[in-house]
Design a protein around this motif. Structure first.
Motif, mmCIF file in Angstrom:
data_model
loop_
_atom_site.group_PDB
_atom_site.id
_atom_site.type_symbol
_atom_site.label_atom_id
_atom_site.label_comp_id
_atom_site.label_asym_id
_atom_site.label_seq_id
_atom_site.Cartn_x
_atom_site.Cartn_y
_atom_site.Cartn_z
ATOM 1 N N ASN A 156 0.749 -1.212 -0.172
ATOM 2 C CA ASN A 156 -0.038 0.031 0.086
ATOM 3 C C ASN A 156 0.722 1.189 0.123
ATOM 4 N N GLY A 157 2.021 1.035 -0.251
ATOM 5 C CA GLY A 157 3.071 2.324 -0.335
ATOM 6 C C GLY A 157 3.480 3.074 0.915
ATOM 7 N N ARG A 158 3.298 2.461 2.029
ATOM 8 C CA ARG A 158 3.554 3.007 3.255
ATOM 9 C C ARG A 158 4.742 2.501 3.772
ATOM 10 N N LYS A 159 5.329 3.437 4.709
ATOM 11 C CA LYS A 159 6.599 2.949 5.318
ATOM 12 C C LYS A 159 6.318 1.910 6.439
ATOM 13 N N THR A 160 7.279 1.069 6.403
ATOM 14 C CA THR A 160 7.250 -0.189 7.476
ATOM 15 C C THR A 160 7.952 0.185 8.687
ATOM 16 N N GLU A 161 7.651 -0.865 9.601
ATOM 17 C CA GLU A 161 8.455 -0.948 10.929
ATOM 18 C C GLU A 161 9.575 -1.764 10.730
ATOM 19 N N VAL A 162 10.204 -1.900 9.679
ATOM 20 C CA VAL A 162 11.337 -2.725 9.512
ATOM 21 C C VAL A 162 12.440 -2.325 10.475
ATOM 22 N N ASP A 163 12.712 -0.881 10.781
ATOM 23 C CA ASP A 163 13.956 -0.681 11.528
ATOM 24 C C ASP A 163 13.580 -1.100 12.998
ATOM 25 N N MET A 164 12.558 -1.503 13.551
ATOM 26 C CA MET A 164 12.278 -1.915 14.886
ATOM 27 C C MET A 164 12.093 -3.462 14.795
ATOM 28 N N ILE A 165 12.254 -3.997 13.806
ATOM 29 C CA ILE A 165 11.996 -5.456 13.277
ATOM 30 C C ILE A 165 13.482 -6.066 13.050
ATOM 31 N N SER A 166 13.661 -6.251 11.754
ATOM 32 C CA SER A 166 14.964 -6.676 11.211
ATOM 33 C C SER A 166 16.148 -5.846 11.709
ATOM 34 N N GLY A 167 15.644 -4.582 11.582
ATOM 35 C CA GLY A 167 16.834 -3.286 12.087
ATOM 36 C C GLY A 167 17.263 -3.638 13.482
ATOM 37 N N SER A 168 16.186 -4.208 14.348
ATOM 38 C CA SER A 168 16.866 -4.082 15.848
ATOM 39 C C SER A 168 17.791 -5.295 15.883
ATOM 40 N N VAL A 169 17.578 -6.284 15.163
ATOM 41 C CA VAL A 169 18.582 -7.537 15.048
ATOM 42 C C VAL A 169 20.232 -6.908 14.421
#
Length: 304
Positions: free
Chosen positions: A262-275
């Motif tokens: 849907n063309g939105r920013k994701t929460e990847v920085d607090m998911i994969s990014g936290s690793v």
């Protein structure tokens, strides 16, 4: 207790609504339409086979509100810092900041606004869906798992447990809350991340050898980081659990996939990014996770 719940999505509405039965609750959301609707009609929760109406105070801004005993964060993690900056007047020397957001590492942001011994992190087993303005379906209930990064020197967690449970929640206090957070994180950093990049249903991952190989690689890297943090994690057990999750939810759509779609920013920085951040602290290589973070960001906002 004076409680500010920031974010009037499904989970913010469930917690803000129930807590308003016994406490002075302010539900803060930047959408004027949602706030106006709640002000006029309250929050309608479809739960336990019936519809209940709750009446928290609903506002679009923290301006003019008093200092809170507890600030509960329910915005998407990429908006956490902005939300807390806007609500700095809510936070006094005795205020506790609490997050039940998905992912890990939220304390890095919360520590900019409160001392470590006033930060509560955790997970919730409740779930819900927004059906319309102020209308929420509570899909299931479970434990609200909470803990702190330091000793609870002021004895706040037992008080929080009592105050939440009188409003219908089941609260479990954990001495090692990071273990629980990472137990939940393993699925998100593997299965969810890969479905987002490939834009596929959850069932595709276990059914496709190449997608599955990548998922296993992500799990093994995350397990190595967990061990580096002193946490317990059995790679083979996690791999089996994630595979079963994929097979049992063939048409499931993860939030990362939906956001990219849907063309939105994701929460990847607090998911994969936290690793990735934790791996940096431990000196453990995580090239697959680094790839995932870059790839997800590259896909954000792409027209599909």
């Amino acid at each position: 207790m004076k409680i500010a719940v920031i974010g009037a999505g499904a989970m913010g509405s469930i917690y803000g609504g129930h807590l308003s039965q016994k406490h002075e609750v302010y539900l803060i959301d930047t959408s004027p339409a949602i706030v106006e609707h709640i002000q006029k009609e309250g929050i309608r929760l479809q739960e336990n086979g019936e519809e209940n109406v709750y009446q928290p105070n609903a506002v679009t801004s923290a301006e003019g509100l008093p200092v809170m005993d507890l600030v509960l964060l329910f915005v998407k993690s990429l908006y956490s810092r902005d939300a807390l900056v806007s609500g700095k007047n809510l936070i006094g020397k005795d205020t506790y900041l609490m997050t039940l957001q998905n992912g890990s590492g939220h304390e890095d942001i919360l520590e900019e606004f409160a001392p470590t011994d006033h930060i509560i992190i955790g997970t919730t087993e409740d779930n819900g869906a927004v059906l319309g303005p102020g209308l929420i379906r509570r899909g299931g209930t479970g434990n609200t798992n909470v803990g702190m990064l330091t000793e609870d020197s002021h004895g706040f967690l037992p008080r929080l447990k009592e105050e939440f449970e009188c409003c219908g929640f089941s609260v479990k206090i954990h001495s090692n809350i990071q273990q629980l957070i990472w137990n939940k994180l393993f699925t998100n950093v593997s299965l969810s991340a890969v479905t987002g990049i490939l834009q596929v249903d959850m069932g595709y991952i276990a059914a496709n050898d190449h997608a599955w190989n990548m998922t296993v690689r992500l799990i093994r890297e995350a397990v190595a980081v967990a061990h580096g943090l002193g946490l317990e994690a059995d790679a083979e057990e996690i791999i089996e659990k994630v595979k079963k999750t994929s097979e049992m939810s063939p048409n499931g759509c993860t939030s990362i996939r939906a956001d990219i779609q849907n063309g939105r920013k994701t929460e990847v920085d607090m998911i994969s990014g936290s690793v990735v951040r934790a791996a940096g602290k431990c000196g453990i290589p995580v090239p697959t996770h680094e790839f995932v973070v870059e790839m997800v960001h590259a896909l954000e906002g792409k027209q599909r």
